[in-house]
Design a protein around this motif. Structure first.
Motif, PDB file in Angstrom:
ATOM      1  N   ALA A  63       0.817  -1.213   0.000  1.00 42.11           N
ATOM      2  CA  ALA A  63       0.000   0.000   0.000  1.00 42.11           C
ATOM      3  C   ALA A  63       0.851   1.263   0.000  1.00 42.11           C
ATOM      4  O   ALA A  63       0.513   2.245  -0.657  1.00 42.11           O
ATOM      5  CB  ALA A  63      -0.934  -0.005   1.208  1.00 42.11           C
ATOM      6  N   VAL A  68      -1.091   4.828  -1.247  1.00 37.19           N
ATOM      7  CA  VAL A  68      -2.454   4.719  -0.740  1.00 37.19           C
ATOM      8  C   VAL A  68      -2.765   5.759   0.340  1.00 37.19           C
ATOM      9  O   VAL A  68      -3.890   6.240   0.403  1.00 37.19           O
ATOM     10  CB  VAL A  68      -2.738   3.272  -0.264  1.00 37.19           C
ATOM     11  N   THR A 150      -7.910   1.811   2.576  1.00 39.48           N
ATOM     12  CA  THR A 150      -6.659   1.197   2.122  1.00 39.48           C
ATOM     13  C   THR A 150      -6.946   0.094   1.117  1.00 39.48           C
ATOM     14  O   THR A 150      -6.325   0.026   0.055  1.00 39.48           O
ATOM     15  CB  THR A 150      -5.867   0.630   3.314  1.00 39.48           C
ATOM     16  N   TYR A 154      -6.047   0.395  -2.813  1.00 41.42           N
ATOM     17  CA  TYR A 154      -5.097  -0.596  -3.314  1.00 41.42           C
ATOM     18  C   TYR A 154      -5.686  -1.368  -4.497  1.00 41.42           C
ATOM     19  O   TYR A 154      -5.032  -1.534  -5.528  1.00 41.42           O
ATOM     20  CB  TYR A 154      -4.719  -1.551  -2.180  1.00 41.42           C
TER      21      TYR A 154
END
Length: 190
Positions: A63, A68, A150, A154
């Motif tokens: 991430a 992110v 997240t 992602y």
């Protein structure tokens, strides 16, 4: 050198020196990229460590490699209501204290397993009407929102959509004479 110019420069320098003691350099600057959020650079780094703990780098990028945390802050800034933005920033500000109370260390000093345990325990916190309960509720809201955003950021990233799970707008053509063992890597169809 002209005496008038020298005196003018001397006056400007002495005026600047008078103002320096009134400047406070101890506070951390708030990032100007986000209109509604009051987030500092250290809080953004903490958010990066949390998102990297949720989806760490391994064989494929993590991430943090896909930036992110920027996606999370933009989504919170643009899409959350004012109340939810306040709860998110309060949770982000209260998270270091929660980690210190839960583990006795700073978040960056914890091992990967300890970070995962702290985040998992934090998502299950329940608050009440006391000040401490409100902080717990804010931390839980922050962690749950961060986890959800997240994963969303992602999976929606260009890297995942083009290299890991190639996106196909229309499923491939039908061919009924193909053996299952001959099938290729699965494609995500929209």
């Amino acid at each position: 050198m002209n005496r008038r110019i020298a005196l003018r420069h001397l006056a400007l320098i002495s005026g600047g020196l008078v103002l320096i003691p009134s400047c406070d350099f101890s506070k951390e600057d708030i990032l100007a990229a986000y209109e509604n959020l009051k987030v500092t650079a250290s809080q953004k780094n903490l958010l990066g460590m949390i998102s990297d703990t949720i989806i760490p780098a391994g064989e494929i990028k993590g991430a943090l490699d896909l930036e992110v945390p920027d996606f999370i802050l933009v989504m919170v800034d643009d899409c959350f209501t004012q109340d939810n933005q306040t709860k998110f920033t309060e949770g982000l500000a209260s998270f270091p204290d929660y980690v210190k109370n839960a583990s006795g260390k700073k978040f960056e000093d914890l091992s990967t397993k300890e970070k995962e345990e702290v985040i998992l325990a934090g998502t299950k916190l329940e608050g009440d009407d006391t000040d401490e309960g409100k902080k717990k509720a804010a931390v839980a809201y922050f962690l749950n929102s961060t986890k959800r955003l997240t994963i969303q950021g992602y999976m929606a990233s260009e890297y995942i959509q083009t290299e890991v799970i190639p996106y196909s707008l229309i499923p491939g053509e039908y061919n009924g004479a193909v053996l299952i063992s001959d099938l290729q890597k699965p494609r995500v169809n929209g």
